[in-house]
Design an enzyme around this catalytic site. Structure first.
Site, PDB file in Angstrom:
ATOM      1  N   MET A 103       3.414  10.056  14.468  1.00 51.80           N
ATOM      2  CA  MET A 103       4.753  10.008  15.034  1.00 51.80           C
ATOM      3  C   MET A 103       5.365  11.399  15.159  1.00 51.80           C
ATOM      4  SD  MET A 103       5.502   7.019  15.961  1.00 51.80           S
ATOM      5  CE  MET A 103       4.434   5.609  15.909  1.00 51.80           C
ATOM      6  N   LEU A 105      13.072   8.712  20.096  1.00 50.84           N
ATOM      7  CA  LEU A 105      12.966   7.620  19.139  1.00 50.84           C
ATOM      8  C   LEU A 105      13.868   6.455  19.537  1.00 50.84           C
ATOM      9  CD1 LEU A 105      12.766   7.982  15.317  1.00 50.84           C
ATOM     10  CD2 LEU A 105      14.302   6.305  16.301  1.00 50.84           C
ATOM     11  N   LEU A 129       9.989   0.119  19.276  1.00 53.06           N
ATOM     12  CA  LEU A 129      10.379   0.321  17.888  1.00 53.06           C
ATOM     13  C   LEU A 129      11.789  -0.165  17.610  1.00 53.06           C
ATOM     14  CD1 LEU A 129       8.906   3.858  17.204  1.00 53.06           C
ATOM     15  CD2 LEU A 129       8.029   1.659  16.451  1.00 53.06           C
ATOM     16  N   TYR A 137      17.060  18.715   8.213  1.00 55.53           N
ATOM     17  CA  TYR A 137      15.880  19.547   8.450  1.00 55.53           C
ATOM     18  C   TYR A 137      16.121  20.999   8.034  1.00 55.53           C
ATOM     19  CZ  TYR A 137      13.101  15.947  10.711  1.00 55.53           C
ATOM     20  OH  TYR A 137      12.353  14.818  10.946  1.00 55.53           O
ATOM     21  N   SER A 182      10.167  20.109  10.498  1.00 55.53           N
ATOM     22  CA  SER A 182       9.149  19.320   9.806  1.00 55.53           C
ATOM     23  C   SER A 182       7.853  20.111   9.666  1.00 55.53           C
ATOM     24  CB  SER A 182       8.877  18.026  10.584  1.00 55.53           C
ATOM     25  OG  SER A 182       7.784  17.331  10.014  1.00 55.53           O
ATOM     26  N   ARG A 191       4.218  11.100  18.826  1.00 52.83           N
ATOM     27  CA  ARG A 191       4.950  10.087  19.605  1.00 52.83           C
ATOM     28  C   ARG A 191       6.337  10.559  20.007  1.00 52.83           C
ATOM     29  NH1 ARG A 191       6.436   7.280  22.796  1.00 52.83           N
ATOM     30  NH2 ARG A 191       6.546   5.013  22.916  1.00 52.83           N
ATOM     31  N   TYR A 192       7.025  11.274  19.125  1.00 52.59           N
ATOM     32  CA  TYR A 192       8.420  11.624  19.392  1.00 52.59           C
ATOM     33  C   TYR A 192       8.705  13.118  19.363  1.00 52.59           C
ATOM     34  CZ  TYR A 192       8.926   6.671  18.548  1.00 52.59           C
ATOM     35  OH  TYR A 192       8.761   5.320  18.609  1.00 52.59           O
ATOM     36  N   HIS A 221       6.595   3.279   3.783  1.00 57.21           N
ATOM     37  CA  HIS A 221       7.742   3.016   4.638  1.00 57.21           C
ATOM     38  C   HIS A 221       7.875   1.523   4.861  1.00 57.21           C
ATOM     39  CE1 HIS A 221      10.630   3.171   7.844  1.00 57.21           C
ATOM     40  NE2 HIS A 221      10.668   4.486   7.789  1.00 57.21           N
ATOM     41  N   ASP A 242       2.883  16.002   4.012  1.00 58.13           N
ATOM     42  CA  ASP A 242       4.296  16.121   3.647  1.00 58.13           C
ATOM     43  C   ASP A 242       5.143  16.177   4.906  1.00 58.13           C
ATOM     44  OD1 ASP A 242       4.758  16.047   0.892  1.00 58.13           O
ATOM     45  OD2 ASP A 242       3.983  18.078   0.622  1.00 58.13           O
ATOM     46  N   GLU A 263      10.243  12.538   4.883  1.00 57.51           N
ATOM     47  CA  GLU A 263      10.365  11.382   4.008  1.00 57.51           C
ATOM     48  C   GLU A 263       9.824  11.640   2.605  1.00 57.51           C
ATOM     49  OE1 GLU A 263       8.587   8.333   6.351  1.00 57.51           O
ATOM     50  OE2 GLU A 263      10.334   8.117   7.631  1.00 57.51           O
ATOM     51  N   GLU A 308      13.368  12.186   0.789  1.00 59.61           N
ATOM     52  CA  GLU A 308      13.614  10.857   0.228  1.00 59.61           C
ATOM     53  C   GLU A 308      13.040  10.701  -1.175  1.00 59.61           C
ATOM     54  OE1 GLU A 308      12.855   7.450   2.632  1.00 59.61           O
ATOM     55  OE2 GLU A 308      13.496   8.438   4.474  1.00 59.61           O
ATOM     56  N   CYS A 329      -1.162  -9.494  17.117  1.00 63.25           N
ATOM     57  CA  CYS A 329      -0.309 -10.192  16.153  1.00 63.25           C
ATOM     58  C   CYS A 329       0.048 -11.565  16.715  1.00 63.25           C
ATOM     59  CB  CYS A 329       0.965  -9.393  15.882  1.00 63.25           C
ATOM     60  SG  CYS A 329       0.691  -7.813  15.061  1.00 63.25           S
ATOM     61  N   CYS A 343       3.136 -11.530  18.853  1.00 62.98           N
ATOM     62  CA  CYS A 343       3.286 -10.433  19.812  1.00 62.98           C
ATOM     63  C   CYS A 343       3.692 -10.957  21.185  1.00 62.98           C
ATOM     64  CB  CYS A 343       1.980  -9.656  19.921  1.00 62.98           C
ATOM     65  SG  CYS A 343       2.031  -8.302  21.114  1.00 62.98           S
TER      66      CYS A 343
END
Length: 476
Positions: free
Chosen positions: A101, A117, A123, A148, A155, A189-190, A292, A370, A373, A377, A450, A453
């Site tokens: 991601m 996102l 999502l 951040y 990140s 992804r983002y 998560h 790392d 999160e 978190e 699924c 789905c």
């Protein structure tokens, strides 16, 4: 995973990256496996990596060093989307596309990251999403930028993915020479590098064979599934334009929750932390395997396999530890008032404190690098919460550049390529650990949608990758 307070809602984060790309540690020693077919080759390959200037273990000082400034990242000579390969020559590389991601590498990227996102209906489904998403992203951006900023200005996930991909490609050239040279590409992804940037780089290199390799060991439709759907859409867009890279032959490593190298790397990280406790209390310290969370609508309603695969990883680690400590699987990053997987990691700390526990260990069991999160978190928010309730919490170090984890990535890819290409093991590959999900172009499990789905793209994507990237009419 992505629906995280640290990504799109609340929180603030850790002081500085405890990692970054470190200088090679030529004198590093490789941890010893008690009983594993990985041992001999892991040591030998790690030594060869060290000799070539690729770190198999960061030095202690590098682990606590602040991240490199954003300017140094921007000045990196290789493409944002790729990891440098040790191989040169006229033969195009076999591409290994590392999918994740991602996260914003600089503060200036936070706004775009959040916008992508919140626009993603696979999502997050919002009414009037095309209008609401940019408003929500704009409102969140200042707060998330501050988070951040507190972990060094961005990140670390891109830097760690580059490190991992570089080591994997080097080992893979030796483990599976039939498809060498290999080159790792990155598709987030983002955040940049995005999927289209990775495919552009692959086109420039003349790639004709590629493996999409999820960096989430446990499969979820909201992570691996979302990445694959995006990759499928981008390939189809290029196919309509008649671009040559649209005809790349694909296969997929879609899950690896119980791979021997992954399990052993987690076990060694956890054992290292447990050994910091006095012997008389060491085996009484409860362990939280934190992953998560997901909304129950996705788990119970759709039938996402993620919770079962997380539990499989945890059980494998505890078996390797000899079931030495009490433990629980806990879930972090719940967003909003709807029901999510529980118990929440933070609630677990509060509950254990009330029961009289003075110590606990947190293991980020679903993360292999790392990022915000783990660095906020768990390292800040959860540690502070534990202290407020009279507990001391220690967080197990992420896998990052653990030599056994780097070898696991190469092993998984080698076993997959052997399965797809029908190659035989050589003296170098003979001890490659069997990957139970190396079942051809994708795992048997991936082909099953699924039960709940309703996303037609999922069905098309699965058929496409199962066929090796054939046109839809051929896949049908």
């Amino acid at each position: 995973m992505v629906l995280s307070p640290s990504v799109g809602t609340s929180a603030a984060t850790r002081l500085a990256f405890r990692q970054g790309i470190s200088a090679p540690c030529r004198g590093a020693t490789v941890p010893r496996l008690a009983s594993s077919s990985l041992t001999h080759d892991s040591v030998a390959l790690a030594r060869r990596l060290s000799a070539r200037g690729i770190s198999s273990k960061t030095s202690a000082s590098a682990v606590t060093a602040a991240a490199a400034p954003a300017s140094s990242v921007a000045a990196c000579s290789r493409s944002l989307a790729t990891v440098a390969s040790s191989n040169t020559g006229s033969k195009p590389p076999t591409a290994v596309l590392l999918m994740n991601m991602g996260g914003p590498s600089t503060l200036n990227e936070v706004g775009d990251f959040l916008s992508r996102l919140f626009h993603d209906r696979e999502l997050i489904q919002l009414p009037f999403q095309s209008r609401l998403a940019p408003l929500i992203a704009a409102r969140r951006t200042p707060k998330i930028k501050d988070q951040y900023a507190k972990i060094g200005g961005g990140s670390p996930i891109l830097r760690w993915t580059r490190t991992q991909g570089d080591a994997m490609a080097t080992m893979l050239d030796e483990l599976h020479p039939a498809t060498a040279p290999h080159k790792a590409y990155i598709a987030f992804r983002y955040a940049r590098p995005l999927t289209e940037e990775a495919l552009d780089e692959m086109a420039k290199d003349g790639v004709t064979r590629a493996v999409a390799f999820t960096q989430y060991p446990q499969y979820s439709c909201s992570t691996t599934g979302s990445n694959l759907n995006e990759l499928y859409r981008e390939i189809q867009r290029r196919r309509k334009e008649g671009r040559p890279e649209a005809d790349i032959r694909w296969s997929v490593i879609d899950r690896w929750p119980t791979h021997e190298g992954l399990v052993e790397a987690f076990t060694q990280r956890l054992r290292d932390t447990l050994e910091t406790y006095p012997a008389e209390i060491r085996q009484t310290v409860p362990i939280m395997f934190s992953a998560h969370s997901l909304p129950m609508q996705i788990v119970s309603g759709r039938g996402d396999p993620y919770p079962a695969e997380v539990a499989a990883t945890v059980a494998a680690v505890m078996a390797r530890l000899g079931w030495s400590n009490p433990y629980r699987v806990t879930w972090q990053s719940q967003v909003g008032p709807s029901a999510w997987l529980g118990p929440q990691t933070s609630d677990t700390v509060k509950g254990w404190a009330k029961q009289g526990h003075k110590h606990a260990v947190a293991v980020p069991i679903a993360f292999t690098q790392d990022h915000i999160e783990t660095l906020y978190e768990l390292d800040i928010e959860l540690v502070e919460e534990a202290e407020e309730h009279g507990m001391q919490l220690k967080r197990v170090e992420s896998l990052n550049d653990h030599p056994l984890f780097l070898r696991a990535l190469a092993d998984i890819a080698a076993a997959h390529l052997q399965s797809v290409e029908g190659t035989k093991a050589t003296s170098e590959t003979s001890s490659v650990a069997v990957h139970p999900f190396a079942q051809g172009n994708c795992s048997t499990q991936m082909g099953l949608r699924c039960p709940g789905c309703t996303n037609a793209v999922c069905g098309e994507q699965k058929a496409f990758f199962k066929s090796g990237g054939a046109p839809l009419d051929a896949a049908a």
